[in-house]
Design an enzyme around this catalytic site. Structure first.
Site, mmCIF file in Angstrom:
data_model
loop_
_atom_site.group_PDB
_atom_site.id
_atom_site.type_symbol
_atom_site.label_atom_id
_atom_site.label_comp_id
_atom_site.label_asym_id
_atom_site.label_seq_id
_atom_site.Cartn_x
_atom_site.Cartn_y
_atom_site.Cartn_z
ATOM 1 N N GLY A 357 -44.679 -3.363 33.304
ATOM 2 C CA GLY A 357 -45.890 -3.172 33.161
ATOM 3 C C GLY A 357 -46.674 -4.443 33.480
ATOM 4 N N GLY A 360 -45.693 -8.136 31.370
ATOM 5 C CA GLY A 360 -44.584 -8.474 31.766
ATOM 6 C C GLY A 360 -43.563 -7.805 32.092
ATOM 7 N N LYS A 377 -39.583 -8.434 26.439
ATOM 8 C CA LYS A 377 -40.688 -8.352 27.252
ATOM 9 C C LYS A 377 -41.096 -10.124 27.315
ATOM 10 C CE LYS A 377 -45.157 -6.859 28.170
ATOM 11 N NZ LYS A 377 -45.502 -5.922 27.412
ATOM 12 N N ASP A 473 -54.919 -2.306 23.779
ATOM 13 C CA ASP A 473 -54.035 -1.709 24.169
ATOM 14 C C ASP A 473 -53.334 -0.764 24.021
ATOM 15 O OD1 ASP A 473 -53.192 -1.338 27.309
ATOM 16 O OD2 ASP A 473 -51.129 -2.825 27.319
#
Length: 667
Positions: A357, A360, A377, A473
């Site tokens: 993404g 990361g 992540k 987000d």
């Protein structure tokens, strides 16, 4: 009149004769379950040691165990419920000492067949459609280890009295009163991996139900944890069955019963602790490096070994070195060692890579000690500014519990990297099913359930947490799907927290283009309303199967909101739906989602609904208001222009803003 009386007498005699023909079904005692005749289904089993194990380490499973003989609880002459008493010893042994699965329940039910029930938060008793129905005829005492806001749970460690529903009529934090004069009970952790005993006693004449809890081998406390007046005459329809039900979710646990005693019209026989089986133990797979070193037998060999150890230790330390400062010690339970994460992801190999993404790379892993599947992540944190506050927020978010949120388990820091550890979702992210043609098409019922689930999770973040959590987000790629395709909002790496009633501070603008509320560019303040804007775009994305902004050629873009508005003005709004759905959808639901999506993505913040209103609209508990075509007038557009909104709008024209607000226009 005489015939009716005679008929009642005959029925009473026949029922008493039937009860007497069985081997004392109204009273039984199991000090361990070796050779016990129980009706088992699902993953329930009896071990070789006599332990009744309702669930094992399988995820999203259920288990039931019932006494095979039916019991008659009601007095035929007046319809009242007889007194009864039961006691049992249980234990919950989770694979991870911090994160557990769902709990278990003692059940009195009209049937032993729960094949239509759902696991997870429904404990294998009900499902979404029948939870709360008076026709269930189920009484249960739940020992719940997960907080489910949809059932109005008080916390993630409570005892509840349930009637036909998992929304407890009465509940209290698990514990016991040391003596009758104690004002507050001593707390007990249901996931302590220790045996505990429960007493459930009902006085038919007084209609008084007492529920008592205590650690084994403590004697029964004189003061019950719960004492309530309940008329069970409408719940019990003879004959009834008694037993236990349990279920697991994304995390797993052994839900065990060690002994059980029951008696009608009297006190249940005491259990003999010396005869009860032991709870299963969780064995750690970690091995001490010291045990792998052969003890020196000579001084020369000792020197060689010590040198080798020093070299090995230096290399090992460099390989697994991580950043750790004194202030992080208080977050110990939420901090993972880099060594464990390295091993879990097989050295962060590309074959374990789940996706990449903007912030990361995400890897699949299996924690070496608990065997829990996780997603790790890796995020860069080269700047130390604000890191301490960020870690504190990560830990706070990790304490949140909701069935539609991906659990953030903790973090680790190493050499300019921040590693965030989440629950692993087996079906990956939602965007893959929307845009990857190799994936099967999600039907409309699944999409609508995902939208409602994410809305419920956002409502919990905005209003039901101790602090307000702004996600910042929200998008399809951050909505993950479990093995039953339930939507769970994840990736809290950009989330911000602030106290209820406080003014959110200006921050850097972060998020994804197409989901950013227009006022963010002017104020820099992320609020619950900016989350609502992103959620509105997300709803349109799921319904239409299109990204918020798509390329339409050189220097041109197609904006999803524009397309929805154009169809809305023509009176054909549902025509913009994902063509892969065909005609398999509910028109009223599709229109509601598109209409609500436009309202949530309104350019004026004050025109957007709250997440509580959004959930009410989606659940059908409130009617979406019909807005007139003149709702956003020319003067409002000019006001937006004067305030500088047109310089930062994610839409290509002010006409889009005007149309996007006319939710009911064109109908």
């Amino acid at each position: 009149m005489f015939l009716n009386t005679l008929l009642c007498f005959i029925l009473f005699f026949l029922r008493q004769s039937l009860a007497a023909s069985t081997t004392e079904p109204n009273e039984f005692t199991f000090n361990g379950f070796t050779g016990a005749n129980l009706t088992l289904d699902g993953f329930a089993s009896i071990t070789s040691t006599g332990l009744l194990m309702l669930t094992n380490t399988s995820k999203e499973k259920v288990g039931h165990a019932f006494h095979p003989s039916p019991l008659y609880f009601k007095n035929l002459t007046n319809g009242t419920v007889f007194s009864f008493s039961t006691t049992f010893v249980f234990g919950i042994v989770s694979e991870d000492p911090v994160f557990s699965s769902f709990g278990l329940a003692f059940v009195i039910s009209r049937t032993k067949d729960f094949s239509g029930a759902t696991g997870s938060q429904y404990l294998g008793l009900f499902n979404l459609s029948n939870n709360g129905n008076s026709t269930n005829h189920v009484f249960a005492v739940e020992l719940d280890t997960i907080l489910n806001p949809e059932f109005q749970d008080i916390n993630d460690n409570h005892v509840g009295i349930d009637i036909n529903s998992l929304r407890s009529n009465w509940s209290y934090t698990a514990g016991y009163y040391a003596d009758e004069t104690s004002m507050y009970p001593t707390n007990l952790s249901l996931i302590s991996r220790k045996a505990m005993q429960v007493w459930v006693e009902y006085d038919g004449e007084e209609m008084m139900l007492n529920v008592t809890l205590a650690p084994v081998p403590m004697a029964k406390p004189r003061k019950p944890l719960l004492s309530e007046t309940i008329d069970l005459s409408s719940v019990f329809l003879d004959p009834m069955f008694v037993g236990f039900s349990s279920s697991t979710g994304p995390a797993t646990a052994f839900h065990c019963v060690l002994g059980w005693s029951f008696k009608m019209n009297g006190a249940a026989e005491d259990l003999n602790y010396s005869l009860l089986p032991l709870l299963p133990s969780i064995k750690s797979t970690a091995k001490s490096k010291v045990l792998e070193i052969v003890l020196p037998i000579a001084s020369a060999a000792l020197v060689v070994i010590m040198i080798a150890m020093v070299v090995y230790f230096v290399r090992w330390r460099n390989k697994y070195a991580e950043d750790l400062e004194d202030w992080e010690l208080e977050y110990g339970p939420h901090r993972f060692s880099y060594k464990d994460l390295f091993k879990a992801t097989k050295g962060f190999k590309d074959k374990e890579l789940l996706g990449i993404g903007g912030f990361g790379r995400v890897y699949k892993g299996v924690l070496p000690s608990s065997k829990l599947e996780v997603a790790v992540k890796k995020v860069s944190h080269e700047s130390r500014q604000g890191l301490r506050e960020f870690i504190a927020e990560v830990v706070t978010i990790g304490s949140l519990r909701h069935r539609n949120l991906v659990q953030l388990l903790g973090y680790c820091r190493r050499k300019g990297e921040l590693l965030l550890v989440y629950d692993f979702m087996s079906n990956g992210s939602l965007d893959k099913f929307l845009y990857d043609q190799s994936k099967p098409t999600l039907d409309w019922a699944t999409r609508f359930r995902i939208i409602k689930g994410v809305a419920s999770g956002l409502l919990y973040l905005h209003e039901d947490c101790e602090q307000i959590v702004i996600h910042r987000d929200i998008k399809a790629s951050n909505v993950l799907l479990d093995n039953e395709f339930n939507g769970r909002l994840g990736d809290f790496g950009l989330a911000k927290l602030y106290d209820h009633g406080a003014d959110p501070q200006t921050t850097n603008i972060v998020g994804t283009m197409g989901y950013l509320a227009p006022e963010l560019a002017r104020t820099g303040k992320a609020t619950t309303i900016t989350d609502v804007f992103a959620f509105g775009t997300f709803m349109l994305e799921v319904a239409c199967g299109r990204r918020p902004v798509e390329s339409a050629g050189e220097d041109e873009s197609l904006v999803l909101v524009d397309l929805v508005v154009k169809n809305w003005r023509r009176g054909t709004v549902v025509a913009i739906r994902d063509p892969r759905l065909g005609e398999e959808y509910v028109a009223e639901e599709m229109e509601l989602v598109l209409k609500l999506g436009l309202l949530c993505s309104h350019p004026l913040p004050m025109a957007r609904p709250s997440m509580r209103q959004v959930v009410q609209y989606l659940q059908g508990d409130a009617t979406l208001p019909e807005l007139s075509p003149t709702y956003l007038s020319i003067s409002v557009v000019e006001l937006l222009h004067n305030d500088g909104f047109d310089d930062f709008m994610s839409y290509p024209s002010s006409s889009t803003m005007t149309a996007a607000s006319v939710v009911s226009g064109g109908r």
